[in-house]
Write an enzyme that holds these catalytic residues in place. Structure first.
Site, mmCIF file in Angstrom:
data_model
loop_
_atom_site.group_PDB
_atom_site.id
_atom_site.type_symbol
_atom_site.label_atom_id
_atom_site.label_comp_id
_atom_site.label_asym_id
_atom_site.label_seq_id
_atom_site.Cartn_x
_atom_site.Cartn_y
_atom_site.Cartn_z
ATOM 1 N N HIS A 105 -45.666 72.460 34.270
ATOM 2 C CA HIS A 105 -46.112 71.260 33.543
ATOM 3 C C HIS A 105 -46.782 70.219 34.440
ATOM 4 O O HIS A 105 -46.564 69.014 34.274
ATOM 5 C CB HIS A 105 -44.935 70.624 32.817
ATOM 6 C CG HIS A 105 -44.449 71.401 31.614
ATOM 7 N ND1 HIS A 105 -45.277 72.192 30.856
ATOM 8 C CD2 HIS A 105 -43.199 71.490 31.051
ATOM 9 C CE1 HIS A 105 -44.567 72.729 29.873
ATOM 10 N NE2 HIS A 105 -43.316 72.330 29.974
ATOM 11 N N HIS A 175 -45.133 67.320 24.510
ATOM 12 C CA HIS A 175 -43.848 68.005 24.678
ATOM 13 C C HIS A 175 -42.739 67.316 23.880
ATOM 14 O O HIS A 175 -41.614 67.188 24.355
ATOM 15 C CB HIS A 175 -43.497 68.060 26.165
ATOM 16 C CG HIS A 175 -42.593 69.190 26.559
ATOM 17 N ND1 HIS A 175 -41.222 69.134 26.374
ATOM 18 C CD2 HIS A 175 -42.855 70.395 27.118
ATOM 19 C CE1 HIS A 175 -40.687 70.248 26.826
ATOM 20 N NE2 HIS A 175 -41.647 71.042 27.278
ATOM 21 N N GLU A 309 -45.401 73.430 21.340
ATOM 22 C CA GLU A 309 -46.396 73.019 22.322
ATOM 23 C C GLU A 309 -47.707 73.784 22.097
ATOM 24 O O GLU A 309 -47.825 74.942 22.472
ATOM 25 C CB GLU A 309 -45.855 73.270 23.729
ATOM 26 C CG GLU A 309 -44.513 72.602 24.002
ATOM 27 C CD GLU A 309 -43.789 73.227 25.178
ATOM 28 O OE1 GLU A 309 -44.389 73.329 26.273
ATOM 29 O OE2 GLU A 309 -42.618 73.634 25.002
#
Length: 349
Positions: A105, A175, A309
């Site tokens: 991420h 997220h 996501e």
């Protein structure tokens, strides 16, 4: 439509603000310019009770200390990159191994851990950020824009755009952890999910795609018909067990902007329909949420929220048969995702 700005605090002498967007029917979304984090989404249930349907905190300190990417925009690359490195045009770039031995991420200080500039709009807020060449190991000066907008149809629209002055990698997502029970009254195991997806990505022991696109038919990954999240948590399928008894898998979407992702909570009557132009959605059922800490006084535990996501496929740079996440100099990155909230009996067009 209203947009309300409030001062939430400071980080290194930089102000952090919250922005509450309200439509004419009382539907509201609150976000902050630290990580573009969505902190609240207030939605009525079947009896008209308006409650929050995402995991969040009340203080800036808690978001600074958060390690779950709670409600944030993540990037430059959402998901994992194997080994924390990649090659572009013969040059190897080394990234943070913040999910050892892999990169996750965007790194230690990805998009979720920086303060974005914010500009109020009539129906939303525009966040912008300049990710400088070399930030978290990525090449190129990258100008990023994220716009959150509300409609009077209980829709949250997210538009992402970016440009770079040097070839780089990019795929971003939001997220947020959804829980349609309202104010986290229950976990999400009895939520149901429907996906327009016939394949998911098989994962290795490090949760990195092996490259194999597995068919969902006759598996707990078949959401082509409505399926409860608990079937994955209770499953003995090796892929469900691997990720902590549940889901943390990319699903390849067969359709875009055609009600392709539908999450429902039969008890509250709430429904969430997600539409995107991305090729995939990562379904993460909160299997790794730690049994310590709390979200607005509700103790943290597994399965308390589910992430949807929308993004490109994880580790795409190492899989030539995946859609590319390379962004060239001068190329425009642009992608949209819509979250429409309603009731299960509603016909969502």
């Amino acid at each position: 439509m209203k947009v309300i700005q409030e001062n939430l605090g400071q980080i290194n002498n930089q102000s952090v603000f919250s922005y509450t967007l309200k439509n004419d029917d009382g539907f509201e979304v609150t976000a902050i310019n630290y990580g573009c984090i969505i902190t609240k989404i207030m939605v009525p249930d079947k009896s008209g009770q308006v409650e929050n349907v995402v995991l969040g905190h009340d203080t800036l300190k808690e978001y600074i200390e958060d390690s779950s990417f709670l409600g944030a925009v993540v990037g430059r690359v959402a998901g994992r990159i194997k080994g924390g490195s990649f090659e572009l045009d013969g040059t190897t770039y080394t990234l943070a191994q913040n999910n050892h031995p892999n990169h996750l991420h965007g790194g230690i200080k990805g998009f979720n851990k920086v303060i974005w500039d914010a500009e109020l709009m009539n129906d939303g807020v525009r966040f912008t950020y300049l990710s400088k060449d070399g930030e978290e190991g990525y090449p190129g000066n990258l100008s990023v824009e994220v716009i959150y907008r509300l409609t009077n149809d209980h829709e949250l629209l997210i538009h992402y755009s970016a440009q770079t002055d040097q070839k780089t990698l990019l795929t971003v997502t939001n997220h947020s952890y959804f829980n349609l029970s309202g104010n986290l009254k229950r976990d999400v195991l009895n939520h149901t999910l429907t996906l327009k997806s016939n394949q998911y990505l098989e994962l290795d022991q490090g949760f990195i795609p092996t490259g194999h696109m597995a068919d969902v038919e006759n598996t707990p990954f078949d959401f082509t018909s409505e399926r409860a999240i608990k079937t994955g948590a209770e499953s003995e399928h090796p892929q469900n067990i691997l990720v902590g008894n549940g889901y943390d898998h990319p699903f390849l979407l067969n359709a875009n902007h055609e009600n392709e992702i539908v999450l429902q909570d039969p008890e509250s009557g709430r429904a969430l329909t997600v539409e995107t132009d991305e090729p995939a959605v990562i379904v993460y059922s909160g299997n790794s949420l730690a049994p310590e800490g709390a979200f607005r006084e509700v103790p943290s535990r597994k399965y308390l929220g589910i992430c949807l996501e929308t993004q490109a496929l994880p580790d795409a740079i190492h899989h030539p048969h995946f859609p590319s996440i390379v962004l060239d100099k001068g190329q425009q990155y642009a992608t949209h995702t819509k979250y429409k909230f309603g009731l299960i009996e509603d016909k969502i067009d």
